[in-house]
Motif scaffolding. Sequence first.
Motif, PDB file in Angstrom:
ATOM      1  N   UNK A 141      13.110  -6.078  13.140  1.00  0.00           N
ATOM      2  CA  UNK A 141      12.008  -5.159  12.830  1.00  0.00           C
ATOM      3  C   UNK A 141      12.322  -3.759  13.355  1.00  0.00           C
ATOM      4  N   UNK A 142      12.841  -3.683  14.582  1.00  0.00           N
ATOM      5  CA  UNK A 142      13.174  -2.381  15.166  1.00  0.00           C
ATOM      6  C   UNK A 142      14.304  -1.696  14.401  1.00  0.00           C
ATOM      7  N   UNK A 143      15.313  -2.480  13.990  1.00  0.00           N
ATOM      8  CA  UNK A 143      16.441  -1.904  13.230  1.00  0.00           C
ATOM      9  C   UNK A 143      15.966  -1.383  11.880  1.00  0.00           C
ATOM     10  N   UNK A 144      15.167  -2.192  11.170  1.00  0.00           N
ATOM     11  CA  UNK A 144      14.662  -1.779   9.850  1.00  0.00           C
ATOM     12  C   UNK A 144      13.797  -0.530   9.987  1.00  0.00           C
ATOM     13  N   UNK A 145      12.916  -0.530  10.995  1.00  0.00           N
ATOM     14  CA  UNK A 145      12.054   0.637  11.210  1.00  0.00           C
ATOM     15  C   UNK A 145      12.879   1.889  11.497  1.00  0.00           C
ATOM     16  N   UNK A 146      13.908   1.738  12.339  1.00  0.00           N
ATOM     17  CA  UNK A 146      14.771   2.881  12.659  1.00  0.00           C
ATOM     18  C   UNK A 146      15.429   3.442  11.408  1.00  0.00           C
TER      19      UNK A 146
ATOM     20  N   UNK B 232      25.055  -0.890   9.515  1.00  0.00           N
ATOM     21  CA  UNK B 232      24.202  -1.704   8.645  1.00  0.00           C
ATOM     22  C   UNK B 232      24.960  -2.899   8.082  1.00  0.00           C
ATOM     23  N   UNK B 233      26.234  -2.717   7.767  1.00  0.00           N
ATOM     24  CA  UNK B 233      27.059  -3.823   7.260  1.00  0.00           C
ATOM     25  C   UNK B 233      27.189  -4.915   8.312  1.00  0.00           C
ATOM     26  N   UNK B 234      27.485  -4.516   9.555  1.00  0.00           N
ATOM     27  CA  UNK B 234      27.616  -5.478  10.650  1.00  0.00           C
ATOM     28  C   UNK B 234      26.293  -6.203  10.890  1.00  0.00           C
TER      29      UNK B 234
ATOM     30  N   UNK C 104      22.433  -5.203  21.479  1.00  0.00           N
ATOM     31  CA  UNK C 104      23.341  -4.058  21.341  1.00  0.00           C
ATOM     32  C   UNK C 104      23.229  -3.444  19.945  1.00  0.00           C
ATOM     33  N   UNK C 105      23.135  -4.290  18.924  1.00  0.00           N
ATOM     34  CA  UNK C 105      22.976  -3.785  17.560  1.00  0.00           C
ATOM     35  C   UNK C 105      21.662  -3.015  17.425  1.00  0.00           C
ATOM     36  N   UNK C 106      20.633  -3.471  18.131  1.00  0.00           N
ATOM     37  CA  UNK C 106      19.352  -2.758  18.126  1.00  0.00           C
ATOM     38  C   UNK C 106      19.484  -1.409  18.826  1.00  0.00           C
ATOM     39  N   UNK C 107      20.188  -1.391  19.957  1.00  0.00           N
ATOM     40  CA  UNK C 107      20.402  -0.138  20.685  1.00  0.00           C
ATOM     41  C   UNK C 107      21.185   0.865  19.837  1.00  0.00           C
ATOM     42  N   UNK C 108      22.143   0.360  19.056  1.00  0.00           N
ATOM     43  CA  UNK C 108      22.932   1.243  18.191  1.00  0.00           C
ATOM     44  C   UNK C 108      22.062   1.829  17.075  1.00  0.00           C
ATOM     45  N   UNK C 109      21.117   1.032  16.560  1.00  0.00           N
ATOM     46  CA  UNK C 109      20.194   1.547  15.546  1.00  0.00           C
ATOM     47  C   UNK C 109      19.284   2.620  16.143  1.00  0.00           C
ATOM     48  N   UNK C 110      18.817   2.388  17.375  1.00  0.00           N
ATOM     49  CA  UNK C 110      17.986   3.383  18.070  1.00  0.00           C
ATOM     50  C   UNK C 110      18.770   4.672  18.308  1.00  0.00           C
TER      51      UNK C 110
END
Length: 315
Positions: free
Chosen positions: A215-220, A248-250, A117-123
């Motif tokens: 990796x996906x979050x950082x790239x986003x 990002x804090x979470x 979910x955190x990855x989806x939010x970054x996307x």
Amino acid sequence: MQPKSGANGTAVTEFILLGLVETPELWPVIFVLFLLAYVVTVGGNLSILAAILVEPKLHTPMYFFLGNLSVMDIGCITVTIPSMLGRLVSHKRTIPYGACLTQLFFFHLLVGVDCFLLTAMAYDRFLAICQPLTYSTRMSQTVQRILVAASWACAFTNALTHTVAISTLNFCGPNVINHFYCDLPQLFQLSCSSTQLNELLLFAVGFIMAGTPVVLIVTSYIHVAAAVLRIRSAEGRKKAFSTCSSHLTVVAIFYGSGIFNYMRLGSAKLSDKDKAVGIFNTVINPMLNPIIYSLRNPDVQAALWRVVLGRWSLV
């Protein structure tokens, strides 16, 4: 699942959870503190859910994912804390083998869904800031539901894999867990079977479950930062960064505590530091998330006030 008989002794049918402190005089204090933390966490996340339902401005993909994250946070703390409180009240520190594995399964299921979910939010933030013209089509309701369903499917596979793998180990000796809930590192320490394959599995699957999302979050956010820095208006840059800072804090708290907990399996002895990390994973993270997301968001704050005051009919 029933434990198998070990070659060197009788199979363990229950474990003893030592809890946070072994001093009985401190148990009432621990009970009150964690009961309060549980009520605050559940209340805070339910408030976020109510605010998202009440406020039309929050009917967006970002808050759809946040609502799902709040449900996971309620589940994560419910899997661990009520049972711990029950043991404090009854002064009974044992947990059956089956209940221990059940707790482990649901904990990893819910935490795994959190990862994705955190990855989806970054996307979502990447699409909203970097590709705003195609945002509505690329983040449609169908896409949102697919992302949530995929999160559940991947997390379920991960949790089931670890639960089945731990059930193949023999527990025929010590049964005392120096923790307040059942988790993989502590169970590895107690097994009288070789846990080498289980630990390799944890690292391999952990790379997929944690490494890939990171990796996906950082790239986003590299793309987001580059796009924001191109905004000429200082006010525009500030507003864009503020929409990402909470997430990002979470992410930093969630992955920081998780990596510390699972990437130090080679240590000879698990210490009280692991209990502190466990508190972060099961209590602090779920309790902080509603605060973090509402602290700098006027729309969420306004919706929360409407929920508190009972003014559901206002728009």
